[in-house]
Design a protein around this motif. Sequence first.
Motif, PDB file in Angstrom:
ATOM      1  N   PRO A   4       0.640  -1.486  -0.221  1.00 32.02           N
ATOM      2  CA  PRO A   4       0.078   0.240   0.195  1.00 32.02           C
ATOM      3  C   PRO A   4       1.123   1.310  -0.056  1.00 32.02           C
ATOM      4  N   PRO A   5       0.664   2.261  -0.201  1.00 31.93           N
ATOM      5  CA  PRO A   5       1.517   3.751  -0.481  1.00 31.93           C
ATOM      6  C   PRO A   5       1.580   3.975   0.745  1.00 31.93           C
ATOM      7  N   GLU A   6       2.695   4.908   1.349  1.00 30.63           N
ATOM      8  CA  GLU A   6       2.888   5.436   2.697  1.00 30.63           C
ATOM      9  C   GLU A   6       1.620   6.013   3.167  1.00 30.63           C
ATOM     10  N   ALA A   7       0.757   6.988   2.105  1.00 32.67           N
ATOM     11  CA  ALA A   7      -0.501   7.697   2.495  1.00 32.67           C
ATOM     12  C   ALA A   7      -1.131   6.861   3.208  1.00 32.67           C
ATOM     13  N   VAL A   8      -0.920   5.577   2.519  1.00 34.72           N
ATOM     14  CA  VAL A   8      -2.585   4.509   3.403  1.00 34.72           C
ATOM     15  C   VAL A   8      -1.771   4.361   4.832  1.00 34.72           C
ATOM     16  N   LEU A   9       0.159   3.989   5.087  1.00 35.78           N
ATOM     17  CA  LEU A   9       0.248   2.796   6.109  1.00 35.78           C
ATOM     18  C   LEU A   9       0.800   3.852   7.291  1.00 35.78           C
ATOM     19  N   ALA A  10       0.832   5.416   7.259  1.00 38.12           N
ATOM     20  CA  ALA A  10       1.043   6.382   7.936  1.00 38.12           C
ATOM     21  C   ALA A  10       0.568   6.015   9.085  1.00 38.12           C
ATOM     22  N   PRO A  11      -0.838   5.791   8.859  1.00 38.80           N
ATOM     23  CA  PRO A  11      -1.804   5.859  10.405  1.00 38.80           C
ATOM     24  C   PRO A  11      -1.500   4.545  11.136  1.00 38.80           C
ATOM     25  N   LEU A  12      -1.023   3.553  10.047  1.00 38.75           N
ATOM     26  CA  LEU A  12      -0.587   2.321  11.006  1.00 38.75           C
ATOM     27  C   LEU A  12       1.023   2.897  11.489  1.00 38.75           C
ATOM     28  N   ARG A  54      -7.679   0.368  14.447  1.00 40.21           N
ATOM     29  CA  ARG A  54      -8.635   0.715  13.556  1.00 40.21           C
ATOM     30  C   ARG A  54      -7.567   0.710  12.385  1.00 40.21           C
ATOM     31  N   ALA A  55      -6.447   1.715  12.577  1.00 47.67           N
ATOM     32  CA  ALA A  55      -5.750   1.644  11.704  1.00 47.67           C
ATOM     33  C   ALA A  55      -5.322   0.375  10.829  1.00 47.67           C
ATOM     34  N   ARG A  56      -5.664  -0.849  11.195  1.00 47.25           N
ATOM     35  CA  ARG A  56      -5.145  -1.871  10.189  1.00 47.25           C
ATOM     36  C   ARG A  56      -5.912  -2.122   9.264  1.00 47.25           C
ATOM     37  N   ARG A  57      -7.487  -1.787   9.671  1.00 51.05           N
ATOM     38  CA  ARG A  57      -9.273  -2.116   9.234  1.00 51.05           C
ATOM     39  C   ARG A  57      -8.810  -0.622   8.087  1.00 51.05           C
ATOM     40  N   SER A  58      -8.344   0.182   7.763  1.00 52.52           N
ATOM     41  CA  SER A  58      -7.827   0.620   6.958  1.00 52.52           C
ATOM     42  C   SER A  58      -6.561   0.768   5.971  1.00 52.52           C
ATOM     43  N   LEU A  59      -6.098  -0.585   5.993  1.00 55.16           N
ATOM     44  CA  LEU A  59      -5.587  -1.667   4.783  1.00 55.16           C
ATOM     45  C   LEU A  59      -5.801  -1.496   3.834  1.00 55.16           C
ATOM     46  N   PRO A  60      -5.743  -2.072   2.870  1.00 56.36           N
ATOM     47  CA  PRO A  60      -6.329  -2.779   1.297  1.00 56.36           C
ATOM     48  C   PRO A  60      -5.384  -4.389   2.245  1.00 56.36           C
ATOM     49  N   SER A  61      -6.603  -4.881   1.674  1.00 55.12           N
ATOM     50  CA  SER A  61      -6.076  -6.389   1.917  1.00 55.12           C
ATOM     51  C   SER A  61      -4.385  -7.443   1.329  1.00 55.12           C
ATOM     52  N   GLU A  62      -3.790  -6.189   0.741  1.00 60.28           N
ATOM     53  CA  GLU A  62      -2.327  -6.687   0.085  1.00 60.28           C
ATOM     54  C   GLU A  62      -1.610  -6.667   1.218  1.00 60.28           C
TER      55      GLU A  62
END
Length: 122
Positions: A4-12, A54-62
């Motif tokens: 996933p892109p960094e913007a998606v991973l930042a909250p995690l 919560r951060a994990r739930r926002s991640l795509p499944s890859e």
Amino acid sequence: MPSPPEAVLAPLHAAIARAQAVVEAETEALRRRAGIDLKSFEYRKSQALLDLDRARRSLPSEGLDRRTSEQLGMLRMRLDENMALLSTHMSAVREIADVIAKAMLEADSDGTYSRPGSGCLP
């Protein structure tokens, strides 16, 4: 499979860092044998777990990228270390409680039911 892109991973990444900070603070306090408020740490760790979930739930499944996997591995190591110290402290508390309970039982006994020659006064 692309990560996933960094913007998606930042909250995690932020949630992992917060969780690790709480665990490290508690572990350090346990090492110092400082009088600590375990209830406060319990609350903070529960909050960190909620943030991680919560951060994990926002991640795509890859799959996760290498950096995130390494951060999670470090958090796991810190949690294992924290759990070992908490276990040691709990064992010590149990031993102290057993000594106190035994002393209270012995002090409460008037010797009425003790066997002769057992060292208790009749």
